[in-house]
Design a protein around this motif. Sequence first.
Motif, PDB file in Angstrom:
ATOM      1  N   GLU A   1       0.699  -1.390   0.013  1.00 40.24           N
ATOM      2  CA  GLU A   1       0.492  -0.074   0.263  1.00 40.24           C
ATOM      3  C   GLU A   1       1.092   1.558  -0.381  1.00 40.24           C
ATOM      4  O   GLU A   1       2.174   1.479   0.412  1.00 40.24           O
ATOM      5  CB  GLU A   1      -0.827   0.166   1.431  1.00 40.24           C
ATOM      6  N   LEU A   2       0.390   2.045  -0.302  1.00 42.35           N
ATOM      7  CA  LEU A   2       0.661   3.535  -0.468  1.00 42.35           C
ATOM      8  C   LEU A   2       1.290   3.781   1.447  1.00 42.35           C
ATOM      9  O   LEU A   2       0.763   3.650   1.897  1.00 42.35           O
ATOM     10  CB  LEU A   2      -0.013   4.877  -1.407  1.00 42.35           C
ATOM     11  N   ASP A   3       2.410   4.672   1.056  1.00 42.71           N
ATOM     12  CA  ASP A   3       3.546   4.729   1.724  1.00 42.71           C
ATOM     13  C   ASP A   3       3.157   6.412   2.829  1.00 42.71           C
ATOM     14  O   ASP A   3       3.497   6.884   2.605  1.00 42.71           O
ATOM     15  CB  ASP A   3       4.617   4.463   2.142  1.00 42.71           C
ATOM     16  N   SER A   4       2.424   5.708   3.882  1.00 43.49           N
ATOM     17  CA  SER A   4       1.942   6.917   4.278  1.00 43.49           C
ATOM     18  C   SER A   4       2.836   7.779   5.486  1.00 43.49           C
ATOM     19  O   SER A   4       2.432   9.011   6.451  1.00 43.49           O
ATOM     20  CB  SER A   4       0.386   6.664   5.504  1.00 43.49           C
TER      21      SER A   4
ATOM     22  N   ASN B   1      -6.413  19.670  -1.199  1.00 40.25           N
ATOM     23  CA  ASN B   1      -5.856  20.293  -2.514  1.00 40.25           C
ATOM     24  C   ASN B   1      -5.146  19.607  -3.318  1.00 40.25           C
ATOM     25  O   ASN B   1      -5.963  20.564  -4.532  1.00 40.25           O
ATOM     26  CB  ASN B   1      -4.821  21.524  -2.513  1.00 40.25           C
ATOM     27  N   ASP B   2      -4.651  18.887  -3.331  1.00 39.67           N
ATOM     28  CA  ASP B   2      -3.631  18.313  -4.806  1.00 39.67           C
ATOM     29  C   ASP B   2      -3.583  16.537  -4.376  1.00 39.67           C
ATOM     30  O   ASP B   2      -2.200  16.275  -3.972  1.00 39.67           O
ATOM     31  CB  ASP B   2      -2.307  18.580  -5.187  1.00 39.67           C
ATOM     32  N   LYS B   3      -4.326  15.809  -3.812  1.00 42.73           N
ATOM     33  CA  LYS B   3      -4.431  13.962  -3.630  1.00 42.73           C
ATOM     34  C   LYS B   3      -3.248  13.788  -4.322  1.00 42.73           C
ATOM     35  O   LYS B   3      -2.753  12.860  -3.452  1.00 42.73           O
ATOM     36  CB  LYS B   3      -5.491  14.059  -3.216  1.00 42.73           C
ATOM     37  N   PHE B   4      -3.077  13.206  -6.218  1.00 37.22           N
ATOM     38  CA  PHE B   4      -2.500  12.547  -6.856  1.00 37.22           C
ATOM     39  C   PHE B   4      -0.778  13.186  -5.667  1.00 37.22           C
ATOM     40  O   PHE B   4      -0.065  12.466  -6.336  1.00 37.22           O
ATOM     41  CB  PHE B   4      -2.768  13.117  -7.399  1.00 37.22           C
ATOM     42  N   ASN B   5      -0.735  14.610  -6.214  1.00 37.16           N
ATOM     43  CA  ASN B   5       1.087  15.477  -5.820  1.00 37.16           C
ATOM     44  C   ASN B   5       1.272  15.465  -3.883  1.00 37.16           C
ATOM     45  O   ASN B   5       2.330  14.923  -4.431  1.00 37.16           O
ATOM     46  CB  ASN B   5       1.304  16.827  -6.797  1.00 37.16           C
ATOM     47  N   PHE B   6       0.155  15.800  -3.742  1.00 39.44           N
ATOM     48  CA  PHE B   6       0.753  15.265  -1.779  1.00 39.44           C
ATOM     49  C   PHE B   6       1.576  14.401  -1.414  1.00 39.44           C
ATOM     50  O   PHE B   6       1.449  12.618  -1.405  1.00 39.44           O
ATOM     51  CB  PHE B   6      -0.439  15.733  -1.439  1.00 39.44           C
ATOM     52  N   ARG B   7       2.614  14.437  -0.812  1.00 40.53           N
ATOM     53  CA  ARG B   7       3.547  13.770  -0.262  1.00 40.53           C
ATOM     54  C   ARG B   7       3.236  13.880   1.353  1.00 40.53           C
ATOM     55  O   ARG B   7       3.861  14.547   1.653  1.00 40.53           O
ATOM     56  CB  ARG B   7       4.963  13.052  -1.142  1.00 40.53           C
ATOM     57  N   TYR B   8       3.026  12.415   1.491  1.00 40.48           N
ATOM     58  CA  TYR B   8       3.443  12.046   3.085  1.00 40.48           C
ATOM     59  C   TYR B   8       4.357  12.566   3.707  1.00 40.48           C
ATOM     60  O   TYR B   8       5.113  12.052   3.213  1.00 40.48           O
ATOM     61  CB  TYR B   8       2.649  10.568   4.194  1.00 40.48           C
ATOM     62  N   ARG B   9       4.643  12.548   4.749  1.00 40.91           N
ATOM     63  CA  ARG B   9       5.994  12.988   5.854  1.00 40.91           C
ATOM     64  C   ARG B   9       6.622  11.787   6.284  1.00 40.91           C
ATOM     65  O   ARG B   9       5.895  10.912   6.014  1.00 40.91           O
ATOM     66  CB  ARG B   9       5.988  13.872   6.727  1.00 40.91           C
TER      67      ARG B   9
END
Length: 523
Positions: free
Chosen positions: A373-376, A400-408
């Motif tokens: 899964e996508l790493d949060s 605002n931009d879910k596709f490009n947002f990167r979790y810390r």
Amino acid sequence: MPPKPTAIPKPTTEGEQFDIPRKNTLSYQPTHLGHNSPLPYIPTSSAKTHDPSGTLKLAFIMVGLPARGKTYVARKITRYLTWLGYPARIFNVGNYRRDTVGAAQPHDFFDPNNQENAQKRMQVAMTALDDMIRWFERSEDEDELSDQGSSIKEDEREDQDPEYDFEAKVAIYDATNSTKMRRRILMDWCAARNIKCVFIEMVCEDSEMVTHNVKEVKISSPDYVGVDPELAVNDFMLRIKHYEKSYETVTEDENNGKISYIKLINTGAQVIVNKVQGYLQSRVVYFLMNLNITPMDLYFCRHGESVYNTIGRIGGDSDLSWRGYMFSQKLPELMEKQIGAKKLTIWTSTLKRTIQTASNFKHPTVQWKILDELDSGLCEGLTYEEIEERYPEDYQERDNDKFNFRYRGGESYRDLVQRLEPVIMELERHHEPDHAILIIGHQAVIRAIYSYFLNYSHDELPYVKIPLHTVIKLTPKAYGCLEERFPVDVPAVDTHRNKGQSAASVTKAARDSAGDLTKLALE
């Protein structure tokens, strides 16, 4: 510099095909041509020879007789590059021709010995080329279609991996381009504007396959609306005969030996590559080497409901809930009904909830780390409510931009797409019609793979609904993908979060749903 163009018409298929001329008249001469000859003016050294923005301008130019799969491959390349994040467009000369002179043209319209019709077809081809050049020359701010092909913006590229940090625009010029003279015109025209050209020739020596392509695809085209299928097949085969009169295969001595080309023979049974250089060009070569047209069925489902799902927590490596285990017991029965006597291989991630979901199958199972899964990052194991409380700015930025947002310390959907590229390659190269694949994955992972096959934009991808305890069947076709969904009769919580939905409501909905389902089971 050519005059600034007027508004460009929208594509017929969003993010994929740009194919309608701006003028519906044969007297229209593209503004770049400079005279009324059917052959174009070749620009001199005074023309623009570089792109100040540093953007790579790359044109893949299709070559081949009709019914060889040119448009099929053009669409595949466009979908692949768009999914990866590169603006890509198809300029289909056939559609320009239909719009300009009409779709219902007899086979002798394509006879190269008919000079009047040959000039009409050349003008149409140059109109498409003119539009392609105009599209390349529009800046990102000017290009009203840019967001349909890519959601990358200039200030977001700094965080991308090095191999993806360059600008690129890719056009696919889809036509027969069947003579050396026509290809030389295209090469000279593009070279003067610093557009790199790579020719893709489709060669098919199997007459049965050509006939099959004509019956499956061509007789249902706009050229033969309302025409008896048998008459349509005969007419199209005569059209092919006309093209064969003047057809010249691509050779390495063209353009003084400086031609770049890829030749696909018999749908990829043999691939010849000549002077193809560059990162993006090489990726397309690799993609085409893995491409095949074998009919196949692909199945996808999320893992069974997990313990974390029932309490609204994301990520982690939790076990299945008791309803998740029920789903894992019923899933093999559903798949047996679907595949019949076919072989089946199950792909899972390395996380417990997918492995447990596949545990009751007797078929081979393969674990892929890249299907995790996508790493949060720092948000692993948190609820959306806790994320909003601890990282309020991040929570809003992701909305605002879910596709490009990167979790810390984690990933973005864009990172996930790049990570999943090898999975797409394996699915594209799968060539056993009696061998089905079931991917038991995670919400974000299935969204990304599903969006590739269904051609969803980057804005749509993070919001695709992939419910728990539902099997999705995809059957790729020549110009699309058929979809069927099969819910398994085991209830589960709804983990889908709509854009703008409050964090508290998401967490509460998950817990309330889990409680209601438990009460229902006990009654």
